[in-house]
Every structure is written in C-alpha cells, then in structure tokens.
Design a protein around this motif. Structure first.
Motif, PDB file in Angstrom:
ATOM      1  N   TRP A 126       0.863  -1.176   0.000  1.00  0.00           N
ATOM      2  CA  TRP A 126       0.000   0.000   0.000  1.00  0.00           C
ATOM      3  C   TRP A 126       0.902   1.229   0.000  1.00  0.00           C
ATOM      4  CZ3 TRP A 126      -4.966  -0.801  -0.987  1.00  0.00           C
ATOM      5  CH2 TRP A 126      -5.530  -2.031  -0.663  1.00  0.00           C
ATOM      6  N   ARG A 128       0.458   4.531  -0.640  1.00  0.00           N
ATOM      7  CA  ARG A 128       0.052   5.767   0.030  1.00  0.00           C
ATOM      8  C   ARG A 128       0.175   5.623   1.543  1.00  0.00           C
ATOM      9  NH1 ARG A 128       0.706   6.230  -4.401  1.00  0.00           N
ATOM     10  NH2 ARG A 128      -0.614   7.075  -6.065  1.00  0.00           N
ATOM     11  N   SER A 159      -9.849   0.191  -9.418  1.00  0.00           N
ATOM     12  CA  SER A 159      -8.478   0.510  -9.004  1.00  0.00           C
ATOM     13  C   SER A 159      -8.290   1.997  -8.738  1.00  0.00           C
ATOM     14  CB  SER A 159      -7.473   0.026 -10.054  1.00  0.00           C
ATOM     15  OG  SER A 159      -7.745   0.626 -11.312  1.00  0.00           O
ATOM     16  N   ASP A 163      -7.371   3.642  -5.102  1.00  0.00           N
ATOM     17  CA  ASP A 163      -6.234   4.520  -4.862  1.00  0.00           C
ATOM     18  C   ASP A 163      -6.680   5.832  -4.220  1.00  0.00           C
ATOM     19  OD1 ASP A 163      -3.271   5.066  -5.441  1.00  0.00           O
ATOM     20  OD2 ASP A 163      -4.252   6.821  -6.348  1.00  0.00           O
TER      21      ASP A 163
END
Length: 494
Positions: A126, A128, A159, A163
């Motif tokens: 992940w 972020r 997706s 995000d």
C-alpha cells in the motif's frame, strides 16, 4: 561483514536506545509546573516520537515475519527461539501484548518494500500508506483498521477509486483520531464495495447473540453479546431517551426548566447538593434505565398493555418473621444470590406479599391472598398526582415507578393514596437502604435528608402535581400580562 540493510538496523537500534535513555532522563516526576502551551506542545512531540517508534517496529516486525514463515523441514526464526510464529516472537522480544504484536505485523507488511520471486524490487503493498507512515503522519493504531477494510475490497473495487480511498484515508488519519478515521473508512467501504452490504448484513445477522452468564461470587450476573446495527441503534435510542440531559450532554434549559432547577436548588437544605440527591455514575444510570425498560415492557406483556398492573411473575420467598422485622433476605427462583433486606423491603412496599404455609417437609399447605399491595386504581391515582418519580430532579416516567409506603406498614402505615408516593426503583432503594426520610403534610410529601448531610430541619417538597404547576404558571402569565400583581393571588389548593 554486514550489508547496508544490516547496518541500518544497527543504527535504528542505537538511535532507539539513545533516545529512550535521554527521554527517561528528561521526564519529570510531575508535569504540574508546565504552562498549558508547553504541556500540549510536549504531548504533540512525544506522540510524534511514538509514531516514529511504531514505524520502526513495523519495519522490524515485517522482517521477523519473513524469517518466521513456515517452510517444511526448515527451522524458522520463531521456532529457533521457542515460539510457533512471528507474533509470539515479537511478544517475547518486545515485551508487548499479542494484540500489539499483530498490529505491528499488519502495519509493517503494508509499508515495507518487497522483492519479487526473481529478486526484482517491488513497491510496498500500500504505497500511500507507506508514504504517510515514513513521513510520520500516521501510526499503526489508526492505519491497521483501514488496511483491514481496504484488503476486503481490494479485488472487487475499481483501481482508481481504491487509490483515491487509500490517499483520502491517509489524509484523514493524519489529521484526526483513530476513532474518527475508522468512522470515515466505513463510508469509503460502502462506496468501494456497494454489493458487499447485503452479505455483510447476513453475516451480522448470523453473528448476533445475547448471553446471560452465571452469577459470580459477589452475586452479580454478567451479560455479553453482539447486537446487530439495528438492535444497537434501538438500544442506544431507548437509553438516550431517558438519560438525564443535564448529565448526557451540554444543554441550555428553557426558561421554565431553569426556573424549576433554581427552585429545586433553593429548596435544598444547607449542606445538601444536587449530587447528594443522585450520586449515581453515568454507567449506573444506564444500568437502571435498561432495568426500567425491561420492567415496563414486562408489565405491559403481563397485563396486555396496561403498564401499571402489578407483575406476579417474579417470586421472592422470605420467612414471615424476617419480613415483618425488615432485616431478612429473600430468595428468588433461578438465582443463587439472595435479595438483601433493602431490596426485599422495597419489593414488599410496592407489591405486597402473600402468606404461604408450608408443612414439615416443605410441602405447600395454604396460600393466602395478597396483602399490603396498592391496587391498580390506587396506583393510577398516585401516578396522576405525581406524574413520575417524585424524587427531586428525577425524570423517570410513571411506567417505571413503584409505590412507596411513606409510613412503613410495620410502623402502622396504611396502604392508601395519602400514604403512597411514586418512586423509580433506584430512588426507592435509596430510601430503604439509607437514612432518607419522607413525611406527608396535608397530602404533600416532603423529603428530609440524612442528618450527616445537613443540620436543622431542612425539607424538600416532592412530587410533580401538574394541577398545581398549571395554576402557578397561569398566575405568572397573568402577572406578566398585567405588568404588576394586582390583588391577592387565588389560594393554592392543588
């Protein structure tokens, strides 16, 4: 010769040891001398250090997990140290709880760089989340619940939307508390996986339960369970409906409410405060509210909707001599812990008793009629007069209340309206268990606090006689309309 990665870990350990030692030396035994600004600034800086520590623990935990992965025929880092998995090894080495160890593992596996099977470097699982963690903006406590929700929808969500959700949640986590972050993640989860609500609802329905445990050694009954969102909302709504607003939330009373509050405080004898009238904690009040909801519902079920009909399903058994002297205990079917004298006396006060004659072997020989019990019509009249619990400041409705004999039957009191007053269960119990005293004067009840709370003969007028209140408000309205009080007020006969 150590590789750079190993050298990095050595440096982390050295910095951590030095920082811990310096912080221990700097921490005073009390922070009472700090100004407000410096105190809050120190809280923020120490929390920042805590996030850095959690980041380091996450990275180290991820590597411990990698080296503790089970492979047939090969000892792992965990097994070589006498543990069956990475969580147990972290718990042992770091002296942390198992929950904390698992949280560090989930945190670390989400933020560390990875290697492909070919050895090529891969970004964090992940990205972020990893960026926010290494920037010192989030911690494991806020991130791990978010990760759990993101993992659930990872394969089914769009997706780009996924995000955006990851970025948005890290922004929220960096600015708010873990509780607020969790609330916002639920909103994102519904947007990411709108088709998941129905199966999740079915799972909740299957998981619901309520369980009443056995009495413990102190006679208390434990309860536990899981409520569906709907049932939980119903319970919270029912509890909040009857929670005293002066306790449950900040509220600005109306002019009439404030006047009643002022009158109550002015009527209190010297040395008696509002806390003395109701010293229950909020949790204790919630317990009593739940008991009131169950009791009123039980009354309604037993009487076909008439909430004021006396229940007969709960049977408490006590010797007649002990009942008359007021210091015996009573036994209830299904409970091993007896009811104390104050509770027994309170039940007798409201519901009366029946005399049961037993034989030498305990066989029932004769059952008498109920005695000392307020009739249904008497209860209706007292409820109409008092409006609810007569205790000062209590908001319990009449459906929850019991009728108290102002002068006890064993002291010559009669079971009639002039000797009855409406009280909720908790305040009825206080009256029997402590040295509070109620006296009737010309049909009006007055409460006298225990001697240790005040000096002199201070008394508090009880009841919520609505006729008298209406007349008082009418007189006030007439005075306001006329601009001045003209002539004598009509006599107060309410």
């Amino acid at each position: 010769m150590e590789t750079p990665a190993h050298g990095g870990v050595v440096e982390v350990a050295a910095v951590a040891a030095d920082s811990a030692a310096r912080l221990r030396e700097a921490v005073p035994h009390t922070a009472a001398a700090a100004s407000d600004h410096r105190l809050l600034d120190a809280v923020a800086r120490v929390a920042e250090l805590g996030r850095a520590c959690q980041l380091a623990m996450g990275v180290l935990a991820a590597e411990v997990a990698t080296r503790s992965a089970r492979v047939d025929g090969i000892d792992t880092l965990a097994t070589r140290n006498g543990q069956k998995d990475a969580a147990g090894l972290l718990q042992l080495a770091g002296r942390v709880s198992r929950d904390a160890a698992r949280r560090y593992l989930a945190y670390g596996e989400a933020i560390v760089d990875r290697d492909a099977l070919t050895g090529a470097p891969l970004p964090p699982r992940w990205e972020r989340v990893s960026e926010a963690a290494f920037a010192g903006e989030v911690d494991a406590e806020a991130v791990v619940p978010v990760l759990r929700h993101l993992e659930e929808v990872r394969l089914s969500a769009d997706s780009d939307l996924l995000d955006a959700a990851e970025s948005g949640m890290m922004r929220i986590a960096s600015q708010g508390t873990p509780e607020y972050t969790g609330q916002q993640m639920r909103v994102w989860k519904e947007a990411l996986d709108p088709d998941g609500a129905r199966p999740r609802e079915e799972k909740q329905r299957r998981s619901r339960f309520f369980r009443i445990g056995r009495e413990n050694s102190e006679g208390m009954t434990p309860v536990r369970g899981l409520l569906t969102p709907e049932a939980g909302a119903h319970l919270r709504t029912a509890l909040s409906t009857f929670t005293n607003p002066r306790v449950s939330r900040v509220a600005f009373p109306t002019e009439a409410e404030q006047q009643k509050i002022d009158e109550l405080e002015a009527a209190l004898p010297d040395g008696v405060g509002t806390y003395d009238l109701d010293p229950r904690t909020r949790d204790q009040k919630l317990h009593d509210i739940l008991d009131g909801l169950i009791t009123s519902g039980h009354r309604a079920a037993a009487s076909g909707g008439d909430n004021r009909r006396t229940m007969t399903q709960l049977i408490a058994t006590i010797g007649l001599d002990e009942l008359r002297c007021g210091d015996g205990v009573a036994w209830v079917d299904g409970m091993s812990e007896p009811l104390g004298p104050a509770t027994t006396e309170r039940i007798r006060c409201d519901q009366g008793f029946r005399t049961l004659l037993l034989g030498d072997e305990g066989e029932a020989l004769w059952l008498g009629k109920k005695r000392e019990m307020f009739t249904r019509k008497q209860k209706l009249a007292i409820a109409a007069r008092d409006g609810g619990c007569a205790w000062p400041g209590c908001d319990a409705p009449a459906e929850w209340c019991e009728v108290h004999h102002v002068t006890y039957r064993r002291n010559g009191g009669t079971t009639d309206i002039d000797n009855g007053i409406l009280l909720c269960g908790p305040h009825h119990h206080v009256l029997h268990a402590q040295d509070w005293d109620i006296r009737m004067s010309e049909g009006v009840p007055y409460l006298r606090p225990p001697a240790y709370l005040h000096r002199g003969d201070g008394q508090i007028r009880l009841g919520q006689n609505r006729v008298r209140e209406v007349r008082r408000l009418r007189r006030q309205r007439r005075r306001a309309n006329s601009g001045s009080a003209k002539g004598a007020d009509p006599p107060d006969t309410g």
